[in-house]
Motif scaffolding. Sequence first.
Motif, mmCIF file in Angstrom:
data_model
loop_
_atom_site.group_PDB
_atom_site.id
_atom_site.type_symbol
_atom_site.label_atom_id
_atom_site.label_comp_id
_atom_site.label_asym_id
_atom_site.label_seq_id
_atom_site.Cartn_x
_atom_site.Cartn_y
_atom_site.Cartn_z
ATOM 1 N N ARG A 170 0.832 -1.203 0.000
ATOM 2 C CA ARG A 170 0.000 0.000 0.000
ATOM 3 C C ARG A 170 0.871 1.259 0.000
ATOM 4 N NH1 ARG A 170 -1.164 3.646 3.082
ATOM 5 N NH2 ARG A 170 -0.095 2.708 4.854
ATOM 6 N N GLU A 171 1.928 1.235 0.815
ATOM 7 C CA GLU A 171 2.836 2.385 0.841
ATOM 8 C C GLU A 171 3.558 2.551 -0.495
ATOM 9 O OE1 GLU A 171 5.353 1.679 4.155
ATOM 10 O OE2 GLU A 171 3.787 2.113 5.653
ATOM 11 N N LYS A 172 3.953 1.428 -1.115
ATOM 12 C CA LYS A 172 4.623 1.522 -2.411
ATOM 13 C C LYS A 172 3.678 2.059 -3.481
ATOM 14 C CE LYS A 172 8.102 -2.066 -1.645
ATOM 15 N NZ LYS A 172 8.577 -3.421 -2.022
ATOM 16 N N VAL A 173 2.414 1.644 -3.430
ATOM 17 C CA VAL A 173 1.438 2.162 -4.390
ATOM 18 C C VAL A 173 1.283 3.663 -4.220
ATOM 19 C CG1 VAL A 173 -1.028 2.196 -4.923
ATOM 20 C CG2 VAL A 173 0.167 0.012 -4.742
ATOM 21 N N GLU A 174 1.201 4.117 -2.986
ATOM 22 C CA GLU A 174 1.085 5.558 -2.745
ATOM 23 C C GLU A 174 2.276 6.315 -3.319
ATOM 24 O OE1 GLU A 174 0.519 6.487 1.330
ATOM 25 O OE2 GLU A 174 -1.643 6.168 1.231
ATOM 26 N N ARG A 175 3.490 5.774 -3.066
ATOM 27 C CA ARG A 175 4.669 6.457 -3.589
ATOM 28 C C ARG A 175 4.680 6.463 -5.114
ATOM 29 N NH1 ARG A 175 7.221 3.759 0.785
ATOM 30 N NH2 ARG A 175 7.998 2.115 -0.586
ATOM 31 N N ALA A 176 4.291 5.328 -5.719
ATOM 32 C CA ALA A 176 4.261 5.259 -7.181
ATOM 33 C C ALA A 176 3.238 6.246 -7.746
ATOM 34 C CB ALA A 176 3.938 3.834 -7.638
ATOM 35 N N GLN A 177 2.095 6.374 -7.071
ATOM 36 C CA GLN A 177 1.083 7.310 -7.555
ATOM 37 C C GLN A 177 1.540 8.756 -7.380
ATOM 38 O OE1 GLN A 177 -2.219 5.767 -5.245
ATOM 39 N NE2 GLN A 177 -3.085 4.765 -7.040
ATOM 40 N N ASP A 178 2.222 9.028 -6.271
ATOM 41 C CA ASP A 178 2.776 10.374 -6.083
ATOM 42 C C ASP A 178 3.803 10.692 -7.171
ATOM 43 O OD1 ASP A 178 1.290 11.096 -3.918
ATOM 44 O OD2 ASP A 178 2.805 10.583 -2.424
ATOM 45 N N ASP A 179 4.691 9.714 -7.449
ATOM 46 C CA ASP A 179 5.702 9.928 -8.484
ATOM 47 C C ASP A 179 5.054 10.154 -9.842
ATOM 48 O OD1 ASP A 179 7.687 9.626 -6.606
ATOM 49 O OD2 ASP A 179 8.090 7.522 -7.086
ATOM 50 N N ALA A 180 4.020 9.380 -10.135
ATOM 51 C CA ALA A 180 3.325 9.551 -11.422
ATOM 52 C C ALA A 180 2.662 10.924 -11.501
ATOM 53 C CB ALA A 180 2.286 8.436 -11.611
ATOM 54 N N ALA A 181 2.097 11.375 -10.379
ATOM 55 C CA ALA A 181 1.469 12.696 -10.375
ATOM 56 C C ALA A 181 2.504 13.791 -10.628
ATOM 57 C CB ALA A 181 0.762 12.929 -9.039
ATOM 58 N N ARG A 182 3.684 13.661 -9.987
ATOM 59 C CA ARG A 182 4.731 14.651 -10.231
ATOM 60 C C ARG A 182 5.206 14.609 -11.682
ATOM 61 N NH1 ARG A 182 6.150 13.357 -4.807
ATOM 62 N NH2 ARG A 182 7.426 11.605 -5.482
ATOM 63 N N ASP A 183 5.353 13.388 -12.217
ATOM 64 C CA ASP A 183 5.765 13.268 -13.618
ATOM 65 C C ASP A 183 4.726 13.879 -14.550
ATOM 66 O OD1 ASP A 183 8.090 12.095 -12.887
ATOM 67 O OD2 ASP A 183 7.556 10.055 -13.492
ATOM 68 N N GLN A 184 3.446 13.703 -14.228
ATOM 69 C CA GLN A 184 2.394 14.274 -15.065
ATOM 70 C C GLN A 184 2.467 15.797 -15.052
ATOM 71 O OE1 GLN A 184 -0.358 12.548 -16.982
ATOM 72 N NE2 GLN A 184 0.128 14.562 -17.827
ATOM 73 N N ASP A 185 2.708 16.375 -13.867
ATOM 74 C CA ASP A 185 2.868 17.830 -13.792
ATOM 75 C C ASP A 185 4.043 18.300 -14.641
ATOM 76 O OD1 ASP A 185 0.714 18.136 -12.158
ATOM 77 O OD2 ASP A 185 1.855 18.408 -10.304
ATOM 78 N N ARG A 186 5.141 17.542 -14.573
ATOM 79 C CA ARG A 186 6.332 17.915 -15.351
ATOM 80 C C ARG A 186 6.044 17.863 -16.840
ATOM 81 N NH1 ARG A 186 11.119 14.518 -16.690
ATOM 82 N NH2 ARG A 186 12.840 15.908 -17.226
ATOM 83 N N VAL A 187 5.364 16.808 -17.280
ATOM 84 C CA VAL A 187 5.007 16.683 -18.697
ATOM 85 C C VAL A 187 4.105 17.838 -19.123
ATOM 86 C CG1 VAL A 187 3.615 15.316 -20.304
ATOM 87 C CG2 VAL A 187 5.348 14.194 -18.895
ATOM 88 N N ASN A 188 3.157 18.195 -18.258
ATOM 89 C CA ASN A 188 2.259 19.304 -18.596
ATOM 90 C C ASN A 188 3.033 20.616 -18.751
ATOM 91 O OD1 ASN A 188 0.115 17.548 -18.502
ATOM 92 N ND2 ASN A 188 -0.528 18.125 -16.437
ATOM 93 N N ARG A 189 3.968 20.862 -17.822
ATOM 94 C CA ARG A 189 4.755 22.098 -17.920
ATOM 95 C C ARG A 189 5.606 22.105 -19.181
ATOM 96 N NH1 ARG A 189 5.570 20.966 -12.416
ATOM 97 N NH2 ARG A 189 7.691 20.240 -12.861
ATOM 98 N N MET A 190 6.220 20.958 -19.499
ATOM 99 C CA MET A 190 7.049 20.887 -20.699
ATOM 100 C C MET A 190 6.207 21.071 -21.946
ATOM 101 S SD MET A 190 9.634 17.794 -19.627
ATOM 102 C CE MET A 190 10.737 18.002 -21.030
ATOM 103 N N ARG A 191 5.006 20.525 -21.951
ATOM 104 C CA ARG A 191 4.130 20.692 -23.115
ATOM 105 C C ARG A 191 3.787 22.160 -23.315
ATOM 106 N NH1 ARG A 191 0.388 17.455 -21.671
ATOM 107 N NH2 ARG A 191 0.939 15.635 -22.939
ATOM 108 N N ASP A 192 3.496 22.854 -22.209
ATOM 109 C CA ASP A 192 3.180 24.280 -22.319
ATOM 110 C C ASP A 192 4.375 25.071 -22.847
ATOM 111 O OD1 ASP A 192 0.678 23.744 -21.338
ATOM 112 O OD2 ASP A 192 1.132 24.377 -19.276
ATOM 113 N N ALA A 193 5.572 24.731 -22.330
ATOM 114 C CA ALA A 193 6.764 25.448 -22.779
ATOM 115 C C ALA A 193 7.029 25.210 -24.257
ATOM 116 C CB ALA A 193 7.970 25.012 -21.941
ATOM 117 N N LEU A 194 6.849 23.976 -24.715
ATOM 118 C CA LEU A 194 7.050 23.680 -26.136
ATOM 119 C C LEU A 194 6.026 24.413 -26.991
ATOM 120 C CD1 LEU A 194 7.863 19.867 -25.962
ATOM 121 C CD2 LEU A 194 9.406 21.684 -26.738
ATOM 122 N N GLY A 195 4.810 24.538 -26.482
ATOM 123 C CA GLY A 195 3.800 25.290 -27.225
ATOM 124 C C GLY A 195 4.183 26.743 -27.393
#
Length: 354
Positions: free
Chosen positions: A91-116
């Motif tokens: 359960r703790e590993k799932v939480e960490r993986a979901q947190d990491d995925a959320a941070r990665d999603q934010d990073r991808v969103n910021r990079m997409r905006d910058a490329l635009g």
Amino acid sequence: MVSHRSTRHGAHRRADRQRAPYPGPLGLVPRVTALSAAAGAAAALTAVPAGAEPGGGGPAATSARVDRLYAEAERATEEYNAVAERVEDLREKVERAQDDAARDQDRVNRMRDALGTLATAQYRSGGVDPSLRLLLSEDPGDYLAKAATLDRINSRQTAGLKAFRRAVRALEQRRTEAGEKLAELSRQRELLRRHRASVQRKLGAAQRLLNRLSPEERAARARASRGADRAGAAGAQAPSPRAAAAVAAVVRAVGSPYAWGQAGPHAFDCSGLTSWAYAQAGVSLPRTSQGQLHAGRRVPPDQALPGDLVVYRSDAGHVGMYVGGGQVVHAPHPGARVRHDPVGMMPIAAVVRP
């Protein structure tokens, strides 16, 4: 139980929680107590399905069947505890993986905006052939400066696209890992449910068998299966301050009810009691009796000291803590309370010094 952690990434994930002898020799001459005698009697009985309520035989045979069911339930309880540990870890590993995925999603969103933004700047500056723009420019120097800026934008865009692709791949990997952990968590929770059902079936069958005994027979069984409550012998010394603290804690727990899957502070199963007592001394022990079998240095039974773990039966299905004077404190079985009993109450698998 469902838990929602309050982080800035909470919108991207939902974590499902389901959210246990000294001084001198012990005198370990084999003792034929009700428990050990019952185990021998049970082995001689015709096998019956787990959870069944076989008929026939007198009070001694019924008591033997109860002891066998308790032993089976205890094994299932330790299996339950082991799976429960894995579930919590997953359960703790799932939480960490979901947190990491959320941070990665934010990073991808910021990079997409910058490329635009870069793409827009390139479009606005690159609509006319560069040589023609130079000829038409009223200020060639200004144009050349802008062209250099555009070249830098193109270079940044190329690097940004490569970084963006890497970030997207990392995000996909995070999501895959989180999905795999969630699937494993689901499988382990189902295994936990099956162990819980197994324990409950065995304990229910044992209680129904006990209900067949008269009050006098139940009292005689209780007297035969245990020794008198008493503290450790005066002069017995624990091998370390932490062992002494664990002994003090386990003695304080005497009188607390047995409850399978529990590790205190108000109710305990066998390994829950010993792990809780050592936790009060700042020492972390494995949650199961099988794990505690390997939680320290083994010592000969006749050299046991207060604080040593006494692991019982060939399957390491039960554990207590030696407190001196030939006594252990342990959580025996459902319907009983944490108590002192003779160290030789059942076959000893090992004595372990954490």
